[in-house]
Scaffold this motif. Structure first.
Motif, mmCIF file in Angstrom:
data_model
loop_
_atom_site.group_PDB
_atom_site.id
_atom_site.type_symbol
_atom_site.label_atom_id
_atom_site.label_comp_id
_atom_site.label_asym_id
_atom_site.label_seq_id
_atom_site.Cartn_x
_atom_site.Cartn_y
_atom_site.Cartn_z
ATOM 1 N N GLU A 1 7.132 42.294 -65.533
ATOM 2 C CA GLU A 1 7.701 41.273 -66.360
ATOM 3 C C GLU A 1 7.729 39.923 -66.144
ATOM 4 N N SER A 2 7.299 39.096 -66.311
ATOM 5 C CA SER A 2 7.154 37.097 -66.035
ATOM 6 C C SER A 2 7.875 36.820 -65.076
ATOM 7 N N TRP A 3 9.123 37.136 -65.682
ATOM 8 C CA TRP A 3 9.993 37.442 -64.315
ATOM 9 C C TRP A 3 9.891 37.719 -63.013
ATOM 10 N N VAL A 4 9.574 38.643 -63.106
ATOM 11 C CA VAL A 4 9.748 39.466 -62.238
ATOM 12 C C VAL A 4 8.503 39.285 -61.392
ATOM 13 N N ALA A 5 7.201 39.261 -61.906
ATOM 14 C CA ALA A 5 5.828 38.625 -61.251
ATOM 15 C C ALA A 5 6.138 37.470 -60.816
ATOM 16 N N THR A 6 7.042 36.310 -61.842
ATOM 17 C CA THR A 6 7.188 34.969 -60.671
ATOM 18 C C THR A 6 7.659 35.562 -58.520
ATOM 19 N N LEU A 7 8.740 36.172 -59.519
ATOM 20 C CA LEU A 7 9.534 36.567 -58.108
ATOM 21 C C LEU A 7 7.722 36.879 -56.880
ATOM 22 N N ILE A 8 7.725 38.048 -57.533
ATOM 23 C CA ILE A 8 6.376 38.849 -56.321
ATOM 24 C C ILE A 8 6.179 37.189 -55.983
ATOM 25 N N ALA A 9 5.092 36.936 -56.387
ATOM 26 C CA ALA A 9 3.933 36.205 -56.119
ATOM 27 C C ALA A 9 4.745 34.677 -55.302
ATOM 28 N N PHE A 10 6.043 34.726 -55.926
ATOM 29 C CA PHE A 10 6.819 33.962 -55.133
ATOM 30 C C PHE A 10 6.778 34.095 -53.297
ATOM 31 N N ALA A 11 7.175 35.236 -53.232
ATOM 32 C CA ALA A 11 8.003 35.391 -51.999
ATOM 33 C C ALA A 11 6.689 35.839 -51.430
ATOM 34 N N VAL A 12 5.691 36.660 -52.000
ATOM 35 C CA VAL A 12 4.339 36.654 -51.421
ATOM 36 C C VAL A 12 3.766 35.859 -50.303
ATOM 37 N N ALA A 13 3.963 34.224 -51.291
ATOM 38 C CA ALA A 13 2.685 33.300 -50.883
ATOM 39 C C ALA A 13 4.025 32.221 -50.424
ATOM 40 N N PHE A 14 5.390 32.515 -50.630
ATOM 41 C CA PHE A 14 6.076 31.591 -49.450
ATOM 42 C C PHE A 14 6.191 33.035 -47.887
ATOM 43 N N THR A 15 5.831 33.745 -47.784
ATOM 44 C CA THR A 15 5.461 33.884 -47.094
ATOM 45 C C THR A 15 5.001 34.241 -45.412
ATOM 46 N N LEU A 16 3.945 34.348 -46.655
ATOM 47 C CA LEU A 16 2.406 33.885 -46.168
ATOM 48 C C LEU A 16 2.441 32.239 -44.980
ATOM 49 N N ARG A 17 3.155 31.545 -45.819
ATOM 50 C CA ARG A 17 3.279 29.922 -45.532
ATOM 51 C C ARG A 17 4.253 29.940 -44.701
ATOM 52 N N VAL A 18 5.371 31.202 -44.739
ATOM 53 C CA VAL A 18 6.150 30.525 -42.964
ATOM 54 C C VAL A 18 5.690 31.330 -41.831
ATOM 55 N N ILE A 19 4.767 32.176 -42.646
ATOM 56 C CA ILE A 19 3.803 33.214 -41.473
ATOM 57 C C ILE A 19 2.631 32.252 -40.624
ATOM 58 N N ALA A 20 1.837 31.586 -41.667
ATOM 59 C CA ALA A 20 0.716 30.415 -41.301
ATOM 60 C C ALA A 20 1.192 29.488 -40.465
ATOM 61 N N LEU A 21 2.763 28.621 -40.202
ATOM 62 C CA LEU A 21 3.411 27.667 -40.357
ATOM 63 C C LEU A 21 3.827 27.978 -38.521
ATOM 64 N N TYR A 22 4.660 29.296 -38.143
ATOM 65 C CA TYR A 22 4.562 30.028 -36.931
ATOM 66 C C TYR A 22 4.102 30.524 -36.598
ATOM 67 N N ARG A 23 3.032 31.124 -36.863
ATOM 68 C CA ARG A 23 1.520 31.531 -35.544
ATOM 69 C C ARG A 23 0.596 30.651 -35.567
ATOM 70 N N GLY A 24 0.564 29.263 -36.537
ATOM 71 C CA GLY A 24 -0.194 27.934 -36.124
ATOM 72 C C GLY A 24 -1.869 28.273 -36.717
ATOM 73 N N TRP A 25 -1.902 29.884 -37.886
ATOM 74 C CA TRP A 25 -2.837 29.215 -38.532
ATOM 75 C C TRP A 25 -3.826 28.504 -39.292
ATOM 76 N N GLU A 26 -4.565 28.364 -38.919
ATOM 77 C CA GLU A 26 -5.023 26.801 -39.419
ATOM 78 C C GLU A 26 -6.297 27.144 -40.141
ATOM 79 N N GLU A 27 -6.667 26.125 -41.456
ATOM 80 C CA GLU A 27 -8.641 25.499 -41.721
ATOM 81 C C GLU A 27 -9.476 25.902 -40.608
ATOM 82 N N PRO A 28 -9.993 27.010 -40.668
ATOM 83 C CA PRO A 28 -11.305 26.235 -39.562
ATOM 84 C C PRO A 28 -11.974 25.197 -39.742
#
Length: 273
Positions: free
Chosen positions: A191-218
């Motif tokens: 369902e669209s709203w479920v897909a939206t929440l899952i996509a948000f959770a994955v991308a938000f987690t990725l961004r927060v971890i990248a900020l915390y770990r200092g991952w940057e584009e080469p």
């Protein structure tokens, strides 16, 4: 003076329906980010209070307007007064938050809110593009445009390199991941709203971890021997005719000599003395 026309519309206020709620969340959080960003030392250029609010407005609705124009839709931000109103409110809040505590507090809040707004705008852009029959790559491009245009406008207005083109803890990648996860969930029949929440959770987690770990584009490899010209202008055509290798090296158009490889090491074919 012409009498006021009571039939002149003020627009229809709407907070739910289709992708409106998620779009408003993205716009208001981006507007808050815009005000905080405009107060950062690397962006602040003696902006006025009105200037800060305009930065917030650009950050809040810039991506959505660019997205809707590309999709040939009337920009939602101009049809629904809730967008501009919420962006202005968020801009005022961001302006006063900038004075609440130290720079570390403001930067932490800014990065957290950016991590929230990026996925929302990317997901809404992907949804709209898929609904209009765009292919996957086109939908992902819309996701990136919607999520990052507001930041681009603020950076350019502040005279700093746009965030898309410099190292930024997977700034663009977060938007792509959000859009791609939503596409996969939608194709799987979620369902669209479920897909939206899952996509948000994955991308938000990725961004927060990248900020915390200092991952940057080469970083891209820098060309050897490149120098900034004194007059900051390129030398082309006849201006280069007859120049020696040493002169070319001095103006940054030929690589410097590599130690241990001779005076003409690295010179372009046919350009050795």
């Amino acid at each position: 003076m012409l009498p006021f026309d009571p039939s002149l519309p003020f627009g229809t206020w709407s907070f739910v329906g289709d992708q409106t709620l998620f779009d408003l969340i993205a716009a208001s959080t981006n507007a808050l980010n815009g005000a905080l960003l405009a107060r950062r030392p690397d962006h602040f250029r003696n902006f006025t209070f009105v200037g800060i609010l305009l930065m917030a407005l650009m950050g809040g609705i810039g991506g959505g307007v660019a997205r809707d124009v590309i999709l040939q839709e009337p920009p939602a931000a101009f049809m629904n007064p809730a967008y501009i109103a919420l962006c202005i409110v968020a801009g005022v809040i961001g302006y006063y938050l900038a004075y609440d505590k130290g720079q570390l507090f403001r930067e932490g809040l800014f990065q957290f809110m950016t991590s929230m707004s990026l996925p929302w705008y990317a997901i809404v852009g992907t949804q709209k593009a898929i609904e209009q029959g765009y292919p996957i790559f086109g939908a992902l491009a819309i996701a990136v445009i919607g999520a990052t245009t507001g930041r681009f406008l603020i950076d350019v207005s502040s005279g700093v390199p746009p965030k898309q083109f410099v190292r930024g803890e997977w700034f663009v990648a977060t938007a792509i991941v959000a859009g791609l996860v939503w596409i996969v969930m939608d194709a799987a029949g979620v369902e669209s709203w479920v897909a939206t929440l899952i996509a948000f959770a994955v991308a938000f987690t990725l961004r927060v971890i990248a900020l915390y770990r200092g991952w940057e584009e080469p970083l891209a490899s820098e060309p050897r021997g490149v120098k900034i010209h004194a007059d900051r202008r390129p030398l082309l055509g006849r201006k280069l005719h007859g120049k020696s290798q040493e002169e070319l090296r001095l103006i940054g158009l030929a690589p410097d000599t590599v130690p241990g490889r001779g005076p003409d090491a690295g010179a372009a074919p046919g350009q050795g003395r």
